[in-house]
Enzyme design. Structure first.
Site, PDB file in Angstrom:
ATOM      1  N   GLU A   1      -4.504  -0.168  -9.109  1.00 30.16           N
ATOM      2  CA  GLU A   1      -3.309   0.855  -9.392  1.00 30.16           C
ATOM      3  C   GLU A   1      -2.124  -0.319  -9.799  1.00 30.16           C
ATOM      4  O   GLU A   1      -1.646  -0.824  -8.827  1.00 30.16           O
ATOM      5  CB  GLU A   1      -2.874   1.434  -8.323  1.00 30.16           C
TER       6      GLU A   1
ATOM      7  N   SER B   1       0.676  -1.092  -0.061  1.00 36.41           N
ATOM      8  CA  SER B   1      -0.119   0.050   0.040  1.00 36.41           C
ATOM      9  C   SER B   1       0.919   1.246  -0.185  1.00 36.41           C
ATOM     10  O   SER B   1       0.386   2.237  -0.580  1.00 36.41           O
ATOM     11  CB  SER B   1      -0.625  -0.049   1.517  1.00 36.41           C
TER      12      SER B   1
END
Ligand code: NAI
Length: 705
Positions: free
Chosen positions: A442, A409
């Site tokens: 992403e 992340s």
């Protein structure tokens, strides 16, 4: 005769009019005019006694031509075509296969008989683009299936399978064998039976079933309360019941014309086109081929690893799921099984399909089982040391040319790539929780990621049904980096005088599905807390920080899973209830911190939460972490619940006007200092020169039909 996009043939006494406008028979101007000319030819051809309308290729017609969006409408308009079809004295049979959506379905509704292949899907998805059916759909569908059901179909925009459409009365027959042959037979049957064609517009609309209508209207008011299009659709459908057909059509037209120029339609159009745009990775050399991906390995069977394994298995990939810990592996596998079983119980998945997907996921404790994988996705603890060990091990065992992806992340993908001797093969694939559901992916490139690796992960995103957005490496990439700004302001607002429920209400009123505090409680506050602790060393002593999250978590309040977080929850319920204990904790915190609480306006909450994000979005663009504003917008629409009808944060900023956004940021800078409120140079420059992140043509509404 032959017109472009349409083929015309006569089979003895039946004209076969075939839409031929690949890939999905969109109703472009050429297709509309071709259909109209073919219809006229059939009407004047004395051999012809009936007409079959059909589509070549994989669909009858998927509806409007998206390339015509935003351009001036050219005749013939679709209502002219549907009216001509309905008025035809010769029987018109619509033969549907694949998709018959939007204008495609309206053509079918105007035909005198509808026959469909079993795989066909019908529907009127116009609301998804902020529009409504404008070629008689709102007048004809209620006459066939009743007003309440038509309201449900039209306001949801959902596709309906042929079997259900038949049951509802929207189509007349399902063809079990060859569709064209069955359609010809149906046409000849109608001719043999004689009489005038049955025109949908001549049917009496059944009276509204009040209870059913209120149920759908209630659901619309709740789920789509911000949206204009569903409201106008309801008005048009009421007109179908209360007015004669011709007047109903006029009413539909009138309402329809309000929509294309509405800001919501422009934003939804941007959302629709942006999704396609984002997946075309910018900056890749022409013609880079993807690496073939057959076998996938996922490392870590926790929250993310399990969901990622499901996402791949759902798309048909065999997945080796690798864990270091036997208990975690069992738990992970059981959660996957439970998730699938819940879908089966809900009727969303067949048992046989669940079994196939479970079989594709092979759990193991042996790292060596990653040796044959073409793509390895790492989802172990968010700890650089743990990741270092994993990537060093992978480097030893994985085959040459395999792609290594990390789901980190916040950690640096560049650093992770540096743990291997093949940094060109390392990339980020940042999935969102739950990974089998959330559409955003992403894909994070480093300076050294090979172009064919980037092309491959973008392609994989497509195979998984995700919206893949290519971003650059850097703390929190695009989404979490912007989110951190909003989260910080939300905490500051709490200590200055607001409450979780006020902030959540302001953001849901803006259009977010949930507010940040309710989302935190749902995801589990411990995740953010752990992350905050891991990043504590990055905080500067002189810079303002709010530790309310630490205080809430220290009480063991981790959100829904512990029955309390920012809110409290009744047993078995997910409804957040404001908790006086939290208010007291916040008030006490403000007092201890020497902050005088004050009433905070909704406008202030919205500005500080949104503009802090938008300012960061401008920095992200300036640094090239996102190549285009559309990439930032798609991240927020598909990963963070930003309302699609507002187009995304950058689109929204343009709508507000960057000069206004910039002025507000300067106002907050004046008040709170430069640490968090210095305008991004790109934002300042665009504002000063009267420009937006996008060209005006993208953000300003235009008449499209
Ligand atoms: P988790 O704690 O639920 O799962 C991690 C799993 O990795 C555990 O089952 C653990 O036993 C296993 N593991 C640890 N070391 C291992 C090793 N050497 N070999 C094999 N397995 C090992 O963590 P979660 O939430 O699934 O996060 C995983 C990664 O995904 C982290 O990098 C996190 O930042 C990222 N992420 C998490 C999101 C979330 O919402 N939880 C969202 C997006 C990314």
């Amino acid at each position: 005769m032959a017109a472009s996009a349409v083929d015309f043939q006569v089979d003895a006494d039946v004209a076969l009019i075939t839409l031929d406008n690949p890939p999905v028979n969109a109703l472009s101007q050429a297709a509309r005019s071709g259909l109209l000319s073919a219809l006229r030819a059939a009407l004047t051809d004395t051999r012809v006694r009936a007409i079959v309308l059909r589509g070549k290729g994989r669909a009858f017609s998927a509806g409007a031509d998206v390339t015509e969006f935003g351009t001036a409408p050219q005749r013939p308009h679709l209502p002219e075509l549907t009216e001509a079809i309905e008025r035809s004295d010769k029987f018109v049979v619509a033969a549907l296969h694949g998709s018959a959506l939007g204008g495609g379905f309206e053509i079918a509704l105007a035909s005198h008989y509808r026959i469909a292949a079993r795989d066909a899907k019908v529907g009127l998805p116009e609301v998804r683009l902020g529009l409504m059916p404008g070629a008689g759909g709102t007048q004809r569908l209620p006459r066939l299936i009743g007003a309440a059901q038509a309201l449900q179909w039209i306001t949801s925009g959902d596709s309906v399978e042929a079997a259900r459409a038949l049951e509802a009365g929207a189509i007349d027959e399902i063809a079990e064998g060859d569709l064209a042959a069955a359609a010809l037979a149906a046409a000849r049957r109608l001719v043999a039976r004689g009489g005038a064609p049955r025109r949908t517009g001549d049917l009496a609309a059944p009276p509204i079933d009040d209870a059913a209508w209120s149920a759908v209207e209630g659901a619309v008011a709740k789920k789509q309360r911000h949206l204009l299009a569903p409201r106008l659709c309801a008005d048009a459908i009421r007109a179908a019941v209360s007015l004669p057909f011709a007047q109903g059509l006029q009413r539909e037209r009138q309402l329809f014309l309000e929509l294309p120029a509405s800001p919501q339609a422009a934003a939804l159009r941007h959302a629709f086109l942006g999704e396609r745009e984002a997946t075309k990775a910018p900056g890749l050399p022409e013609g880079v081929a993807s690496r073939p991906i057959v076998r996938v390995a996922v490392i870590g069977a926790g929250t993310m690893g399990g969901g990622i394994a499901m996402a791949f298995a759902n798309a048909g990939f065999p997945v080796t799921l690798i864990e270091a810990d036997a208990t975690a592996l069992d738990r992970g596998r059981n959660i996957i099984r439970d998730n699938y079983a819940a879908s089966v119980a809900r009727g969303g998945l067949a048992q046989a399909e669940m079994d196939r997907r479970m079989e594709r996921i092979v759990p193991t404790l042996s790292f060596n089982d990653a040796a044959g994988a073409d793509l390895i996705v790492e989802a172990v603890f968010e700890d650089l040391e743990v990741k270092r060990k994993v990537f060093k091990q992978l480097d030893r065992i994985a085959r040459q040319g395999a792609i290594f992806a990390t789901n980190t992340s916040y950690l640096s993908v560049t650093s992770i790539a540096g743990f291997t001797r093949r940094p060109q093969d390392v990339v980020g694939m940042h999935f969102f929780s739950p990974a089998n559901v959330m559409r955003l992916l992403e894909n994070v490139r480093t300076a050294r990621t090979a172009p064919d690796v980037i092309a491959t992960v973008m392609q994989i995103g497509k195979s998984l049904g995700k919206v893949a957005v290519l971003v650059g490496d850097g703390d929190g990439f695009v989404g979490n980096r912007m989110l951190a700004q909003r989260t910080r302001e939300a905490y500051f607002l709490l200590e200055e005088g607001s409450t979780p429920q006020q902030i959540d209400r302001v953001l849901t009123d803006f259009g977010f599905a949930m507010g940040p505090f309710a989302v935190g409680d749902l995801a589990g506050l411990d995740i953010g807390w752990r992350n905050r602790n891991a990043r504590a060393h990055l905080r500067k002593a002189a810079v303002r920080d709010c530790d309310l999250l630490d205080q809430v978590c220290a009480l063991g309040r981790f959100g829904q899973k512990t029955g309390a977080g920012w809110y409290r929850y009744e047993k078995g319920s997910r409804t957040p209830i404001a908790d006086p204990a939290i208010e007291q904790l916040i008030v006490e915190h403000s007092r201890r911190s020497g902050i005088e609480r004050r009433p905070i306006s909704d406008d202030e909450i919205l500005e500080r939460c949104l503009y802090s994000m938008i300012n960061e979005g401008a920095r992200i663009l300036q640094e090239g972490v996102a190549a285009r504003p559309v990439d930032v917008d798609m991240v927020w629409l598909h990963g963070y619940g930003f309302p699609a009808w507002r187009g995304g944060p950058m689109f929204h900023a343009d709508r507000v006007g960057l000069a206004e956004v910039h002025a507000a940021i300067l106002k907050w800078k004046e008040r709170f200092g430069p640490d968090f409120w210095t305008p991004a140079p790109m934002l300042a420059e665009l504002a000063a020169t009267g420009r937006g992140f996008y060209p005006r043509s993208v953000t300003s509404p235009e008449i499209t039909c």
